[in-house]
Design a protein around this motif. Structure first.
Motif, short mmCIF file in Angstrom:
data_model
loop_
_atom_site.label_atom_id
_atom_site.label_comp_id
_atom_site.label_asym_id
_atom_site.label_seq_id
_atom_site.Cartn_x
_atom_site.Cartn_y
_atom_site.Cartn_z
N ILE A 196 -21.92 1.51 24.39
CA ILE A 196 -20.73 2.04 23.84
C ILE A 196 -20.44 1.10 22.58
O ILE A 196 -20.85 0.04 22.36
CB ILE A 196 -19.61 1.56 24.97
N ASN A 197 -20.22 2.12 21.53
CA ASN A 197 -19.97 1.31 20.13
C ASN A 197 -18.70 1.32 19.90
O ASN A 197 -17.92 2.26 20.17
CB ASN A 197 -21.11 2.21 19.21
N ILE A 198 -18.32 0.15 19.09
CA ILE A 198 -16.72 0.13 18.90
C ILE A 198 -16.54 0.88 17.54
O ILE A 198 -15.37 1.20 17.14
CB ILE A 198 -16.42 -1.30 18.45
N GLY A 199 -17.53 1.28 16.87
CA GLY A 199 -17.21 2.02 15.53
C GLY A 199 -17.07 1.15 14.25
O GLY A 199 -17.73 -0.10 14.45
N GLU A 259 -24.58 -3.26 12.82
CA GLU A 259 -25.07 -2.52 13.60
C GLU A 259 -25.61 -3.40 14.92
O GLU A 259 -25.37 -3.00 16.18
CB GLU A 259 -26.45 -1.93 13.33
N GLU A 260 -25.92 -4.65 14.95
CA GLU A 260 -26.46 -5.50 16.06
C GLU A 260 -25.02 -5.99 16.82
O GLU A 260 -24.85 -6.07 17.93
CB GLU A 260 -27.19 -6.69 15.51
N VAL A 261 -24.16 -6.14 15.90
CA VAL A 261 -22.73 -6.77 16.60
C VAL A 261 -21.81 -5.95 17.20
O VAL A 261 -21.10 -6.26 17.81
CB VAL A 261 -22.00 -7.78 15.41
N SER A 262 -21.97 -4.30 16.61
CA SER A 262 -20.83 -3.45 17.12
C SER A 262 -20.97 -2.93 18.48
O SER A 262 -20.19 -2.15 18.80
CB SER A 262 -20.81 -2.60 16.04
N LYS A 263 -22.10 -3.10 19.09
CA LYS A 263 -22.45 -2.38 20.44
C LYS A 263 -22.53 -3.29 21.66
O LYS A 263 -22.96 -4.18 21.47
CB LYS A 263 -23.47 -1.01 20.15
N GLU A 270 -16.20 -2.83 6.27
CA GLU A 270 -17.07 -1.80 5.08
C GLU A 270 -18.58 -1.86 5.49
O GLU A 270 -19.19 -1.08 4.94
CB GLU A 270 -16.84 -2.26 3.72
N GLY A 271 -19.14 -2.68 6.28
CA GLY A 271 -20.61 -2.79 6.71
C GLY A 271 -21.32 -3.94 6.01
O GLY A 271 -22.13 -4.18 6.64
N GLN A 275 -26.69 -14.30 16.29
CA GLN A 275 -25.73 -13.24 15.58
C GLN A 275 -24.42 -13.33 16.56
O GLN A 275 -24.41 -13.36 17.57
CB GLN A 275 -26.09 -11.89 15.10
N LEU A 276 -22.87 -13.01 15.97
CA LEU A 276 -21.86 -13.02 16.70
C LEU A 276 -21.85 -11.56 17.19
O LEU A 276 -20.94 -10.85 16.54
CB LEU A 276 -20.97 -13.39 15.87
N ILE A 277 -22.29 -11.31 18.55
CA ILE A 277 -22.43 -10.15 18.97
C ILE A 277 -21.07 -9.65 19.99
O ILE A 277 -20.66 -10.76 20.64
CB ILE A 277 -23.65 -9.83 19.84
N LEU A 278 -20.39 -8.76 19.91
CA LEU A 278 -19.36 -8.44 20.57
C LEU A 278 -19.51 -8.87 22.29
O LEU A 278 -20.45 -8.63 22.74
CB LEU A 278 -18.89 -6.94 20.55
#
Length: 539
Positions: free
Chosen positions: A156-159, A140-144, A163-164, A94-97
């Protein structure tokens, strides 16, 4: 840097994964061969048949990789795939930050090392390919991003990026990214490597950039020199090329469902849990807002959840042919789409991926394909020198740190003190029980109505003993405060968030502390290793 091995059996990995690594015979029917058997690997190579169009595959992947600024080595690898004798060694994520946890690195390194090893051993071209899971929508997986802190594990979560339900490949870094990036940099200690790291990351990740582009460019920046190739299906030309398995998943949905159900029941009968729930539909619909929505089927009628679109089986098959880019494969269909595009001799996965591939052998055959060899990725825990040093001062082995912190504290205190507190109070309570029985009998002889009061007095007394025991433990903890703080720090690094380090700690954390070339050093150490055990890497 040194590397030692710890058996998977002593660590909290799923039973199916442990049995797969140990090549338990009861799992053999669910896979296409053993990744640790030379004879079975050779047989797979000799009998391998890729029915796709290699020339078209190379053409599509060259176009796909252009968005990531591929180095010459990546283009050379792509040219190798034109060879009829070449193979793809595939992994993906998955494309995680910022690339995500360190297991992303272990996947890539496994693909590179295995390609190099097999190319030398079998004198055939092997190409490492990373499949960008750019159609997933697990926000949820990609955003923190997570990393060890002084006292606890930090996240740290990007928010909100969207839309989800948007496909990850289409998500763009919005206005909240700048604040996220600032918070992340401030949370990391400044080292001699920090400036170079953030300069490189800022070249890829910036407001307005697509998550897929940033992730892919970061991977090629780190591993393109090793010939890594990127692939993915969130691309209209590639989706046009792999339209047949998408259509077949609709036309033959009953047979496919029956196949997955039968294999999954077989796994359950042997004591394993199904990693993925089997459903009749294996497709999603991508609407005009790039939202990924489940398509359900009942009695040959297909409908998009919360959308209103409906088709018959024949209509849906035609719709897929007309605009395949509007359809997305689920977790079972994605590997088939992937191997329609790529000459995949093996797929490299973690414990969860190995578990869902165990459900798929017969599913592949329904597409007239053979499932690739499933090879485990490297699994490792990095023991930084400061952690390793204080770990030596405590009486616990590496697997112990996956126990509850309360249990570790209790065992440490019991081990440290000459007085066995639990035994002392157990003896005290036993003697109290014996004495109460004698006294209760005598009180009953005097006045039977007071015998119950003696039992209540005992209960009050035992409650006070428990309070006293708690005070003693608190006193010991205070006396051993420094060691217990060390215990917490070690567990926080080895078992962050009650999980394996490789699944929680961002790989850029290690780059910031140890340098931009740290993964090349890992690659050198992995050359002589095989992923049949968990690795302890001491820096």
């Amino acid at each position: 840097m040194s590397c030692t091995s710890v058996p998977f059996q002593s660590l909290p990995f799923p039973e199916l994964f442990k049995d797969y690594i140990s090549q338990n015979p009861k799992l053999s029917e669910f896979f296409s061969g053993s990744p640790f058997s030379d004879s079975e690997i050779e047989k797979k190579i000799e009998t391998f048949c890729f029915t796709g169009n290699r020339k078209k595959t190379v053409e599509l992947l060259k176009d796909f990789n252009q968005q990531f600024n591929p180095p010459a080595e990546t283009i050379q690898s792509l040219n190798k795939l034109s060879d009829e004798k070449s193979f793809a060694v595939v992994t993906g994520q998955q494309l995680i930050l910022y690339g995500g946890p360190v297991f992303t690195i272990y996947k890539v390194l496994t693909a590179i090392e295995l390609s190099n090893k097999w190319q030398k051993k079998y004198n055939k071209p092997f190409v490492p390919v990373f499949w960008l899971a750019d159609e997933d929508h697990d926000f949820e997986e990609v955003s923190k991003i997570g990393f060890p802190g002084t006292d606890e594990f930090n996240e740290i979560n990007i928010g909100a990026l969207g839309e989800g339900n948007e496909t990850a490949g289409e998500l763009s870094l919005n206005g909240s990214f700048s604040e996220f990036r600032k918070s992340l940099e401030e949370s990391q200690i400044e080292t001699e490597f920090s400036r170079d790291l953030w300069k490189a990351l800022d070249d890829f990740y910036s407001s307005g950039e697509k998550l897929r582009t940033a992730f892919g460019r970061l991977l090629l920046f780190l591993f393109g020199k090793h010939g890594l190739v990127l692939a993915g299906s969130n691309d209209q030309a590639i989706k046009n090329h792999v339209v047949q398995p998408l259509q077949k998943s609709v036309v033959n949905y009953k047979e496919l469902y029956k196949s997955l159900q039968g294999t999954t029941r077989g796994l359950v009968k042997k004591g394993y849990q199904a990693q993925v729930q089997v459903q009749e539909s294996n497709l999603f619909w991508i609407d005009e807002y790039r939202q990924r929505k489940k398509i359900n089927v009942k009695d040959n009628r297909w409908a998009v959840e919360k959308d209103g679109r409906e088709w018959s089986t024949e209509q849906l098959s035609k719709e897929i042919e007309k605009q395949p880019h509007r359809f997305s494969p689920n977790v079972f269909l994605r590997p088939v789409v992937q191997d329609t595009l790529l000459p995949s001799i093996t797929y490299i996965g973690g414990p969860g991926e190995i578990a869902y591939y165990s459900q798929m052998k017969n599913f592949y055959r329904n597409f007239d394909m053979e499932m690739p060899l499933i090879f485990p990725r490297f699994s490792a825990t990095v023991l930084e020198s400061g952690i390793d040093r204080i770990k030596e001062k405590l009486p616990f082995s590496f697997p112990d740190y996956f126990d509850r912190i309360e249990d570790l504290e209790s065992r440490y205190i019991q081990n440290k003190n000459s007085v066995d507190v639990e035994q002392l109070f157990a003896q005290w309570k036993n003697r109290t029980d014996e004495l109460t029985k004698e006294i209760k009998t005598k009180i009953g002889e005097i006045d039977p109505t007071l015998a119950g009061s003696a039992g209540k007095a005992k209960a009050v007394y035992l409650a006070e003993l428990d309070k006293l025991k708690g005070k003693i433990y608190r006193s010991i903890k205070q006396q051993e405060k420094i060691q217990l703080e060390r215990l917490h720090k070690i567990k926080n690094n080895i078992n962050p968030n009650k999980n394996l380090q490789e699944r929680e700690v961002a790989f850029i954390y290690f780059m910031n502390k140890y340098g931009m070339d740290i993964w090349d050093i890992f690659a050198n150490h992995f050359e002589d290793e095989i992923p049949d055990s968990h690795k302890l890497i001491r820096l």
